[in-house]
Enzyme design. Structure first.
Site, PDB file in Angstrom:
ATOM      1  N   LYS A  66      55.641  66.177  58.471  1.00 41.47           N
ATOM      2  CA  LYS A  66      54.236  66.250  58.059  1.00 41.47           C
ATOM      3  C   LYS A  66      53.434  65.104  58.646  1.00 41.47           C
ATOM      4  CE  LYS A  66      55.625  64.317  53.598  1.00 41.47           C
ATOM      5  NZ  LYS A  66      57.078  64.320  53.819  1.00 41.47           N
ATOM      6  N   LYS A  77      55.954  53.989  64.954  1.00 37.83           N
ATOM      7  CA  LYS A  77      54.745  53.947  64.107  1.00 37.83           C
ATOM      8  C   LYS A  77      53.690  53.030  64.729  1.00 37.83           C
ATOM      9  CE  LYS A  77      55.772  56.554  60.465  1.00 37.83           C
ATOM     10  NZ  LYS A  77      56.973  56.294  59.712  1.00 37.83           N
ATOM     11  N   LYS A 109      61.454  67.551  65.479  1.00 35.77           N
ATOM     12  CA  LYS A 109      61.601  67.299  64.046  1.00 35.77           C
ATOM     13  C   LYS A 109      60.422  67.864  63.267  1.00 35.77           C
ATOM     14  CE  LYS A 109      61.442  63.624  60.706  1.00 35.77           C
ATOM     15  NZ  LYS A 109      60.937  62.291  60.452  1.00 35.77           N
TER      16      LYS A 109
END
Ligand code: ADP
Length: 331
Positions: A197, A111, A194
């Protein structure tokens, strides 16, 4: 009876990865365990700091939960921020979580790389908040996809460390769980490993996609010009189509196309048509319930309110006991 706790972040609509990685297990487990399934809106703020879309997303995830088969008479369904005890346990667990282990966490590094301008402390302590979610209700099992395995190991570490520091057996050590199987990872339609969204919208088939949208998305899925030698290893994008088929189609269908691939006779157009039809057969009843639930906001509010009350009963008991164990007392 075992306790099961898990949640999904309301950062958008739920996709097939969420369903097969998490929701499917929630639905099975509500029949046999004491279940708490929540909508992890605090977690969403680590990547989606503005609340403007949050309410819509929370409502959509609740709709998807219910439409997929979660039953508020069997499981406690709640919104994380309706249970503020979560934040107190999170704070207390932060005191025993070490910077080094948080920084080493794969999802944090990932992230931080994706949003270099917003490497916030919430992102760093994401696994602590997740540990608070599951320890709050003394979870035995946490149904999640494979991507969440490391976070669950950290929750076990925090639980064990708490027990060690305060010389107690108070917290159980929760395990990541997939009903009768190893943890699953559903790949994306765009060739990615994967379906997600947050990473790549174009990889996703949503539970709330109308049939025509699903057909279009699947027909556009990445493939190639086909195998040139018998029994050739499948490139990632092709392997993805087979993985998706494994999730939604009958075993004979999967075997048929596998055989076609291995004998170099496969036509991806035919395979995609079949895959689209099988995904639609699977999502159509869910989609119909989604449309019904969208027109019933009062029912959704009642479900959330009732869930919050039940979750707070269990959560406030835990926080009271944890305060007691640590020695946090009012004068
Ligand atoms: P996303 O990656 O789309 O942002 P979340 O991180 O909110 O989704 O995931 C919610 C739950 O769904 C977690 O239990 C996660 O393990 C599961 N999950 C998400 N994507 C997949 C996938 N592609 N395959 C299997 N499980 C998944």
């Amino acid at each position: 009876m075992e306790t099961v706790v898990s949640g999904i972040r309301p950062t958008g609509l739920l996709h097939l990865g969420n369903y097969f990685g998490a929701l499917r297990n929630f639905i099975k487990m509500q029949e046999e365990a004491n279940c708490f399934f929540f909508i992890a809106d605090y977690h969403s703020l680590t990547t989606h700091p503005k609340g403007s879309e949050l309410n819509t997303n929370i409502k959509n995830v609740l709709i998807d939960y219910l439409a997929a088969g979660l039953d508020p008479d069997k499981a406690t369904l709640y919104v994380q921020s309706d249970v503020p005890e979560t934040t107190e346990l999170y704070l207390l667990l932060n005191m025993i979580a070490y910077l080094g282990e948080l920084e080493r966490c794969v999802s944090f590094k990932d992230k931080a790389r994706k949003q270099p301008d917003n490497v916030n402390a919430g992102l760093l302590t994401y696994p602590v908040l997740q540990a608070a979610d599951v320890l709050l209700h003394h979870a035995d099992k946490v149904p999640v996809g494979k991507d969440q395995q490391q976070h669950l190991e950290m929750a076990r570490d925090f639980a064990q460390r708490f027990n060690h520091i305060y010389e107690t057996e108070y917290f159980k050590l929760p395990v990541a769980y997939n009903f009768g199987n190893e943890l699953v990872k559903i790949p994306g339609l765009d060739g990615s490993l994967k379906m997600s969204k947050s990473d790549n919208e174009s990889s996703c088939v949503y539970l709330s996609d109308p049939p025509e949208t699903i057909r279009k998305k699947v027909m556009k899925a990445v493939s190639d010009s086909g195998p040139t030698e018998p029994n050739q290893e499948k490139p990632q994008a092709i392997e993805n189509l087979f993985q998706l088929m494994k999730a939604v189609s009958a075993p004979e269908t999967l075997n048929f196309f596998d055989e076609q691939y291995n004998t170099c006779q496969i036509r991806y157009g035919d395979m995609k048509k079949q895959l689209a039809a099988d995904i639609i057969a699977f999502t159509e009843p869910i989609y119909a319930r989604i449309l019904e639930l969208r027109s019933n906001p009062d029912y959704l509010s009642r479900v959330a309110q009732r869930g919050a009350e039940k979750a707070r009963e269990s959560a406030s008991k835990t926080v009271r006991e944890v305060r007691e164990i640590i020695g946090v007392r009012s004068l």
